[in-house]
Design a protein around this motif. Structure first.
Motif, PDB file in Angstrom:
ATOM      1  N   ALA A 195       0.888  -1.117   0.001  1.00  0.00           N
ATOM      2  CA  ALA A 195       0.039  -0.164  -0.119  1.00  0.00           C
ATOM      3  C   ALA A 195       0.764   1.347  -0.069  1.00  0.00           C
ATOM      4  CB  ALA A 195      -0.947   0.013   1.125  1.00  0.00           C
ATOM      5  N   ARG A 196       1.901   1.127   0.768  1.00  0.00           N
ATOM      6  CA  ARG A 196       2.898   2.401   0.756  1.00  0.00           C
ATOM      7  C   ARG A 196       3.535   2.784  -0.719  1.00  0.00           C
ATOM      8  NH1 ARG A 196       6.256   2.566   6.324  1.00  0.00           N
ATOM      9  NH2 ARG A 196       4.511   2.742   7.811  1.00  0.00           N
ATOM     10  N   LEU A 197       4.086   1.548  -0.978  1.00  0.00           N
ATOM     11  CA  LEU A 197       4.440   1.609  -2.522  1.00  0.00           C
ATOM     12  C   LEU A 197       3.539   2.157  -3.743  1.00  0.00           C
ATOM     13  CD1 LEU A 197       6.931  -1.546  -2.915  1.00  0.00           C
ATOM     14  CD2 LEU A 197       7.656   1.329  -2.381  1.00  0.00           C
ATOM     15  N   ARG A 198       2.407   1.761  -3.748  1.00  0.00           N
ATOM     16  CA  ARG A 198       1.325   2.010  -4.605  1.00  0.00           C
ATOM     17  C   ARG A 198       1.209   3.779  -4.247  1.00  0.00           C
ATOM     18  NH1 ARG A 198      -1.165  -2.607  -2.829  1.00  0.00           N
ATOM     19  NH2 ARG A 198      -2.583  -1.486  -1.610  1.00  0.00           N
ATOM     20  N   ALA A 199       1.063   4.154  -2.983  1.00  0.00           N
ATOM     21  CA  ALA A 199       0.829   5.507  -2.812  1.00  0.00           C
ATOM     22  C   ALA A 199       2.301   6.471  -3.329  1.00  0.00           C
ATOM     23  CB  ALA A 199       0.882   5.905  -1.167  1.00  0.00           C
ATOM     24  N   CYS A 200       3.293   5.800  -2.974  1.00  0.00           N
ATOM     25  CA  CYS A 200       4.547   6.656  -3.645  1.00  0.00           C
ATOM     26  C   CYS A 200       4.547   6.475  -5.238  1.00  0.00           C
ATOM     27  CB  CYS A 200       5.796   5.692  -3.136  1.00  0.00           C
ATOM     28  SG  CYS A 200       6.175   6.074  -1.606  1.00  0.00           S
ATOM     29  N   LEU A 253      11.216  14.801  -1.980  1.00  0.00           N
ATOM     30  CA  LEU A 253      10.803  15.559  -0.861  1.00  0.00           C
ATOM     31  C   LEU A 253      11.899  15.327   0.183  1.00  0.00           C
ATOM     32  CD1 LEU A 253       6.889  15.069  -0.649  1.00  0.00           C
ATOM     33  CD2 LEU A 253       8.184  17.339  -1.416  1.00  0.00           C
ATOM     34  N   CYS A 254      12.246  14.050   0.281  1.00  0.00           N
ATOM     35  CA  CYS A 254      13.041  13.832   1.438  1.00  0.00           C
ATOM     36  C   CYS A 254      14.558  12.941   0.883  1.00  0.00           C
ATOM     37  CB  CYS A 254      12.594  12.994   2.555  1.00  0.00           C
ATOM     38  SG  CYS A 254      12.215  11.204   1.808  1.00  0.00           S
ATOM     39  N   GLY A 255      14.671  12.582  -0.369  1.00  0.00           N
ATOM     40  CA  GLY A 255      15.673  12.130  -0.867  1.00  0.00           C
ATOM     41  C   GLY A 255      15.669  10.482  -0.872  1.00  0.00           C
ATOM     42  N   CYS A 256      14.873   9.810   0.068  1.00  0.00           N
ATOM     43  CA  CYS A 256      15.020   8.556   0.186  1.00  0.00           C
ATOM     44  C   CYS A 256      14.650   7.625  -1.066  1.00  0.00           C
ATOM     45  CB  CYS A 256      13.930   8.273   1.225  1.00  0.00           C
ATOM     46  SG  CYS A 256      12.374   7.828   0.826  1.00  0.00           S
ATOM     47  N   ILE A 257      15.112   6.362  -0.931  1.00  0.00           N
ATOM     48  CA  ILE A 257      14.880   5.392  -2.027  1.00  0.00           C
ATOM     49  C   ILE A 257      13.559   4.518  -1.221  1.00  0.00           C
ATOM     50  CG2 ILE A 257      15.239   3.209  -3.035  1.00  0.00           C
ATOM     51  CD1 ILE A 257      16.976   5.807  -3.788  1.00  0.00           C
ATOM     52  N   VAL A 258      12.163   4.949  -1.905  1.00  0.00           N
ATOM     53  CA  VAL A 258      11.084   4.510  -1.262  1.00  0.00           C
ATOM     54  C   VAL A 258      11.003   2.884  -1.157  1.00  0.00           C
ATOM     55  CG1 VAL A 258       9.793   6.381  -2.316  1.00  0.00           C
ATOM     56  CG2 VAL A 258       9.876   4.512  -3.674  1.00  0.00           C
ATOM     57  N   GLN A 259      11.511   2.226  -1.880  1.00  0.00           N
ATOM     58  CA  GLN A 259      11.509   0.548  -1.612  1.00  0.00           C
ATOM     59  C   GLN A 259      12.173   0.310  -0.524  1.00  0.00           C
ATOM     60  OE1 GLN A 259      12.383   2.214  -4.674  1.00  0.00           O
ATOM     61  NE2 GLN A 259      11.081   1.337  -6.161  1.00  0.00           N
ATOM     62  N   ILE A 260      13.250   0.955   0.050  1.00  0.00           N
ATOM     63  CA  ILE A 260      13.647   0.773   1.416  1.00  0.00           C
ATOM     64  C   ILE A 260      12.832   1.535   2.537  1.00  0.00           C
ATOM     65  CG2 ILE A 260      15.640   1.214   2.783  1.00  0.00           C
ATOM     66  CD1 ILE A 260      17.537   0.882   0.230  1.00  0.00           C
ATOM     67  N   THR A 261      12.664   2.797   2.540  1.00  0.00           N
ATOM     68  CA  THR A 261      12.010   3.533   3.653  1.00  0.00           C
ATOM     69  C   THR A 261      10.448   2.966   3.752  1.00  0.00           C
ATOM     70  OG1 THR A 261      13.518   5.435   2.877  1.00  0.00           O
ATOM     71  CG2 THR A 261      11.493   5.901   4.147  1.00  0.00           C
ATOM     72  N   ALA A 262       9.946   2.561   2.746  1.00  0.00           N
ATOM     73  CA  ALA A 262       8.595   2.203   3.003  1.00  0.00           C
ATOM     74  C   ALA A 262       8.225   0.788   3.684  1.00  0.00           C
ATOM     75  CB  ALA A 262       8.030   1.801   1.568  1.00  0.00           C
ATOM     76  N   LEU A 264      10.199   0.215   6.402  1.00  0.00           N
ATOM     77  CA  LEU A 264      10.284   0.553   7.852  1.00  0.00           C
ATOM     78  C   LEU A 264       9.181   1.192   8.558  1.00  0.00           C
ATOM     79  CD1 LEU A 264      14.032   1.823   7.363  1.00  0.00           C
ATOM     80  CD2 LEU A 264      13.458  -0.266   7.882  1.00  0.00           C
ATOM     81  N   LYS A 265       9.019   0.586   9.848  1.00  0.00           N
ATOM     82  CA  LYS A 265       7.832   1.114  10.422  1.00  0.00           C
ATOM     83  C   LYS A 265       7.913   2.475  11.042  1.00  0.00           C
ATOM     84  CE  LYS A 265       6.433  -3.423  12.819  1.00  0.00           C
ATOM     85  NZ  LYS A 265       6.097  -3.972  14.118  1.00  0.00           N
ATOM     86  N   ASP A 266       9.157   2.840  11.538  1.00  0.00           N
ATOM     87  CA  ASP A 266       9.376   4.191  12.024  1.00  0.00           C
ATOM     88  C   ASP A 266       9.304   5.243  10.932  1.00  0.00           C
ATOM     89  OD1 ASP A 266      11.827   3.529  11.143  1.00  0.00           O
ATOM     90  OD2 ASP A 266      12.912   4.348  12.982  1.00  0.00           O
ATOM     91  N   LYS A 267       9.160   4.880   9.786  1.00  0.00           N
ATOM     92  CA  LYS A 267       9.260   6.057   8.774  1.00  0.00           C
ATOM     93  C   LYS A 267       7.727   6.585   8.320  1.00  0.00           C
ATOM     94  CE  LYS A 267      13.734   6.012   8.516  1.00  0.00           C
ATOM     95  NZ  LYS A 267      14.457   6.898   8.981  1.00  0.00           N
ATOM     96  N   ARG A 268       7.606   7.706   7.831  1.00  0.00           N
ATOM     97  CA  ARG A 268       6.408   8.322   7.500  1.00  0.00           C
ATOM     98  C   ARG A 268       6.611   9.142   6.074  1.00  0.00           C
ATOM     99  NH1 ARG A 268       4.806   5.168  10.383  1.00  0.00           N
ATOM    100  NH2 ARG A 268       4.261   5.617  12.507  1.00  0.00           N
ATOM    101  N   CYS A 269       5.616   9.102   5.376  1.00  0.00           N
ATOM    102  CA  CYS A 269       5.613  10.014   4.182  1.00  0.00           C
ATOM    103  C   CYS A 269       5.625  11.255   4.346  1.00  0.00           C
ATOM    104  CB  CYS A 269       4.382   9.664   3.458  1.00  0.00           C
ATOM    105  SG  CYS A 269       3.910  10.854   2.022  1.00  0.00           S
ATOM    106  N   PRO A 270       6.831  12.049   3.727  1.00  0.00           N
ATOM    107  CA  PRO A 270       7.032  13.549   3.841  1.00  0.00           C
ATOM    108  C   PRO A 270       6.166  14.415   3.120  1.00  0.00           C
ATOM    109  CG  PRO A 270       8.565  12.354   2.427  1.00  0.00           C
ATOM    110  CD  PRO A 270       7.784  11.443   2.748  1.00  0.00           C
ATOM    111  N   TYR A 271       5.059  13.808   2.474  1.00  0.00           N
ATOM    112  CA  TYR A 271       4.254  14.623   1.734  1.00  0.00           C
ATOM    113  C   TYR A 271       3.816  15.814   2.518  1.00  0.00           C
ATOM    114  CZ  TYR A 271       1.572  15.848  -2.262  1.00  0.00           C
ATOM    115  OH  TYR A 271       1.076  16.615  -3.573  1.00  0.00           O
ATOM    116  N   PRO A 272       3.897  17.124   2.068  1.00  0.00           N
ATOM    117  CA  PRO A 272       3.312  18.467   3.001  1.00  0.00           C
ATOM    118  C   PRO A 272       2.014  18.349   3.133  1.00  0.00           C
ATOM    119  CG  PRO A 272       4.780  18.982   1.251  1.00  0.00           C
ATOM    120  CD  PRO A 272       4.621  17.617   0.921  1.00  0.00           C
TER     121      PRO A 272
END
Length: 65
Positions: free
Chosen positions: A15-20, A34-43, A45-53
């Motif tokens: 679901a996170r990847l679909r949103a990305c 927005l944050c420079g992350c590689i979404v396939q990694i960050t998505a 991890l439980k402690d990460k959040r989407c940075p979309y304003p």
């Protein structure tokens, strides 16, 4: 890094990847501009959040599924 206690479920990850992948801030199908992350990694991890304003697109995606 990817110990099971630090990662979201496979369903939430999808679901996170679909949103990305539907986000206008994704560049090259890998990088969040927005944050420079590689979404396939960050998505994963439980402690990460989407940075979309103004809206956490991952929260919305996981709530809809």
């Amino acid at each position: 890094m990817f110990a099971s206690d630090r990662c979201v479920s496979d369903g939430e990850y999808d679901a996170r990847l679909r949103a990305c992948f539907s986000c206008p801030k994704l560049q090259g199908d890998t990088t969040c501009t927005l944050c420079g992350c590689i979404v396939q990694i960050t998505a994963k991890l439980k402690d990460k959040r989407c940075p979309y304003p103004g809206q956490d697109r991952w929260f919305v995606a996981s709530s809809a599924s």
